[in-house]
Design a protein around this motif. Sequence first.
Motif, PDB file in Angstrom:
ATOM      1  N   PRO A   9       0.824  -1.211   0.000  1.00 28.50           N
ATOM      2  CA  PRO A   9       0.000   0.000   0.000  1.00 28.50           C
ATOM      3  C   PRO A   9       0.861   1.266   0.000  1.00 28.50           C
ATOM      4  CG  PRO A   9      -0.632  -1.482   1.792  1.00 28.50           C
ATOM      5  CD  PRO A   9       0.632  -2.017   1.196  1.00 28.50           C
ATOM      6  N   LEU A  10       0.357   2.306  -0.616  1.00 23.41           N
ATOM      7  CA  LEU A  10       1.055   3.585  -0.637  1.00 23.41           C
ATOM      8  C   LEU A  10       0.790   4.352   0.657  1.00 23.41           C
ATOM      9  CD1 LEU A  10       0.210   4.910  -4.221  1.00 23.41           C
ATOM     10  CD2 LEU A  10       2.347   3.882  -3.451  1.00 23.41           C
ATOM     11  N   PRO A  11       1.769   5.146   1.106  1.00 25.48           N
ATOM     12  CA  PRO A  11       1.490   6.075   2.197  1.00 25.48           C
ATOM     13  C   PRO A  11       0.616   7.212   1.670  1.00 25.48           C
ATOM     14  CG  PRO A  11       3.720   6.369   1.402  1.00 25.48           C
ATOM     15  CD  PRO A  11       3.142   5.201   0.649  1.00 25.48           C
ATOM     16  N   PHE A  12       0.209   8.098   2.550  1.00 22.66           N
ATOM     17  CA  PHE A  12      -0.610   9.253   2.197  1.00 22.66           C
ATOM     18  C   PHE A  12       0.204  10.513   2.436  1.00 22.66           C
ATOM     19  CE2 PHE A  12      -3.415   5.914   3.612  1.00 22.66           C
ATOM     20  CZ  PHE A  12      -4.417   5.909   2.662  1.00 22.66           C
ATOM     21  N   PHE A  13       0.124  11.469   1.512  1.00 21.04           N
ATOM     22  CA  PHE A  13       0.698  12.786   1.740  1.00 21.04           C
ATOM     23  C   PHE A  13      -0.436  13.693   2.161  1.00 21.04           C
ATOM     24  CE2 PHE A  13       1.703  17.106   0.366  1.00 21.04           C
ATOM     25  CZ  PHE A  13       2.912  17.300   1.013  1.00 21.04           C
ATOM     26  N   VAL A  14      -0.368  14.225   3.389  1.00 22.70           N
ATOM     27  CA  VAL A  14      -1.422  15.105   3.911  1.00 22.70           C
ATOM     28  C   VAL A  14      -0.852  16.509   4.064  1.00 22.70           C
ATOM     29  CG1 VAL A  14      -2.636  13.199   5.020  1.00 22.70           C
ATOM     30  CG2 VAL A  14      -0.989  14.519   6.349  1.00 22.70           C
ATOM     31  N   TYR A  15      -1.677  17.507   3.751  1.00 23.75           N
ATOM     32  CA  TYR A  15      -1.158  18.878   3.721  1.00 23.75           C
ATOM     33  C   TYR A  15      -2.084  19.899   4.364  1.00 23.75           C
ATOM     34  CZ  TYR A  15      -4.160  18.889  -0.421  1.00 23.75           C
ATOM     35  OH  TYR A  15      -5.219  18.756  -1.279  1.00 23.75           O
ATOM     36  N   GLY A  16      -3.224  19.463   4.895  1.00 30.36           N
ATOM     37  CA  GLY A  16      -4.181  20.413   5.461  1.00 30.36           C
ATOM     38  C   GLY A  16      -4.679  19.994   6.827  1.00 30.36           C
ATOM     39  N   THR A  17      -5.968  19.719   6.908  1.00 31.78           N
ATOM     40  CA  THR A  17      -6.608  19.443   8.206  1.00 31.78           C
ATOM     41  C   THR A  17      -6.229  18.093   8.791  1.00 31.78           C
ATOM     42  OG1 THR A  17      -8.621  18.507   7.240  1.00 31.78           O
ATOM     43  CG2 THR A  17      -8.573  20.904   7.594  1.00 31.78           C
ATOM     44  N   LEU A  18      -5.483  17.274   8.051  1.00 31.66           N
ATOM     45  CA  LEU A  18      -5.016  15.984   8.569  1.00 31.66           C
ATOM     46  C   LEU A  18      -3.609  16.072   9.170  1.00 31.66           C
ATOM     47  CD1 LEU A  18      -6.379  13.770   5.695  1.00 31.66           C
ATOM     48  CD2 LEU A  18      -7.038  13.576   8.094  1.00 31.66           C
ATOM     49  N   ARG A  19      -2.996  17.250   9.104  1.00 26.56           N
ATOM     50  CA  ARG A  19      -1.655  17.406   9.672  1.00 26.56           C
ATOM     51  C   ARG A  19      -1.728  17.440  11.202  1.00 26.56           C
ATOM     52  NH1 ARG A  19       1.638  21.934   6.509  1.00 26.56           N
ATOM     53  NH2 ARG A  19       3.353  20.988   7.687  1.00 26.56           N
ATOM     54  N   PRO A  20      -0.628  17.082  11.869  1.00 27.65           N
ATOM     55  CA  PRO A  20      -0.610  17.126  13.335  1.00 27.65           C
ATOM     56  C   PRO A  20      -1.013  18.510  13.851  1.00 27.65           C
ATOM     57  CG  PRO A  20       1.343  16.009  12.531  1.00 27.65           C
ATOM     58  CD  PRO A  20       0.643  16.592  11.318  1.00 27.65           C
ATOM     59  N   GLY A  21      -1.890  18.498  14.854  1.00 26.74           N
ATOM     60  CA  GLY A  21      -2.384  19.745  15.427  1.00 26.74           C
ATOM     61  C   GLY A  21      -3.611  20.301  14.744  1.00 26.74           C
ATOM     62  N   GLU A  22      -3.976  19.749  13.607  1.00 24.94           N
ATOM     63  CA  GLU A  22      -5.159  20.203  12.874  1.00 24.94           C
ATOM     64  C   GLU A  22      -6.356  19.322  13.253  1.00 24.94           C
ATOM     65  OE1 GLU A  22      -5.340  23.050  10.611  1.00 24.94           O
ATOM     66  OE2 GLU A  22      -3.666  23.319  11.988  1.00 24.94           O
ATOM     67  N   PRO A  23      -7.580  19.817  13.035  1.00 28.06           N
ATOM     68  CA  PRO A  23      -8.771  19.143  13.571  1.00 28.06           C
ATOM     69  C   PRO A  23      -8.997  17.701  13.126  1.00 28.06           C
ATOM     70  CG  PRO A  23      -9.388  21.000  12.145  1.00 28.06           C
ATOM     71  CD  PRO A  23      -7.908  21.052  12.331  1.00 28.06           C
ATOM     72  N   ASN A  24      -8.638  17.335  11.915  1.00 24.31           N
ATOM     73  CA  ASN A  24      -8.916  15.973  11.449  1.00 24.31           C
ATOM     74  C   ASN A  24      -7.793  14.979  11.738  1.00 24.31           C
ATOM     75  OD1 ASN A  24     -11.542  16.298  10.504  1.00 24.31           O
ATOM     76  ND2 ASN A  24     -10.809  17.211   8.614  1.00 24.31           N
ATOM     77  N   HIS A  25      -6.660  15.449  12.222  1.00 28.09           N
ATOM     78  CA  HIS A  25      -5.551  14.537  12.496  1.00 28.09           C
ATOM     79  C   HIS A  25      -5.960  13.475  13.506  1.00 28.09           C
ATOM     80  CE1 HIS A  25      -1.880  13.051  14.429  1.00 28.09           C
ATOM     81  NE2 HIS A  25      -1.378  13.113  13.211  1.00 28.09           N
ATOM     82  N   ASP A  26      -6.398  13.890  14.681  1.00 29.67           N
ATOM     83  CA  ASP A  26      -6.764  12.917  15.710  1.00 29.67           C
ATOM     84  C   ASP A  26      -8.002  12.107  15.321  1.00 29.67           C
ATOM     85  OD1 ASP A  26      -4.610  13.719  17.178  1.00 29.67           O
ATOM     86  OD2 ASP A  26      -5.759  14.718  18.748  1.00 29.67           O
ATOM     87  N   LEU A  27      -8.954  12.742  14.655  1.00 27.93           N
ATOM     88  CA  LEU A  27     -10.183  12.044  14.272  1.00 27.93           C
ATOM     89  C   LEU A  27      -9.926  10.887  13.310  1.00 27.93           C
ATOM     90  CD1 LEU A  27     -12.619  15.045  13.711  1.00 27.93           C
ATOM     91  CD2 LEU A  27     -12.730  13.346  15.534  1.00 27.93           C
TER      92      LEU A  27
END
Length: 143
Positions: A9-27
């Motif tokens: 499987p490929l990793p994911f490159f995240v650049y917005g709300t999925l980054r650490p400290g952003e709202p969707n990271h922990d979710l």
Amino acid sequence: MITPEPGRPLPFFVYGTLRPGEPNHDLFLRGRTAAEAPARLPGAALYDGPGYPYAVEQDGEEVRGELVTALPEAYEDLLTALDLLEEYAPDDPRNLYERVARDTVRADGTPVRAWVYLAAPPVAARLRTRGTRIEGGDWLSRR
């Protein structure tokens, strides 16, 4: 171009709300990742959206973010969850984002093929003409 190992499987490159400290990271990511590391996406510019950014293919630019490697047992569920978050469905003309495999670069210069959610072509065209670019390509710099 980097090609993934067959069956891996490929990793994911995240650049917005999925980054650490952003709202969707922990979710979405907490407990589902084996590794998260700084990376960049060459050939893309970052545009501001309604509470989240869009990466748009653009030569000579780059987007900063994180490379997220899912735990093997969490990969399929995470892929499904992120597709739902980004409202992505294969070949749907209503998509705001398209999930595509692109070459990213780790902080140490190592290239890595990863899934990236880029602005869908109609959205990208609007952003290029009327959008607000995030200078430096880093969503976290907007604070």
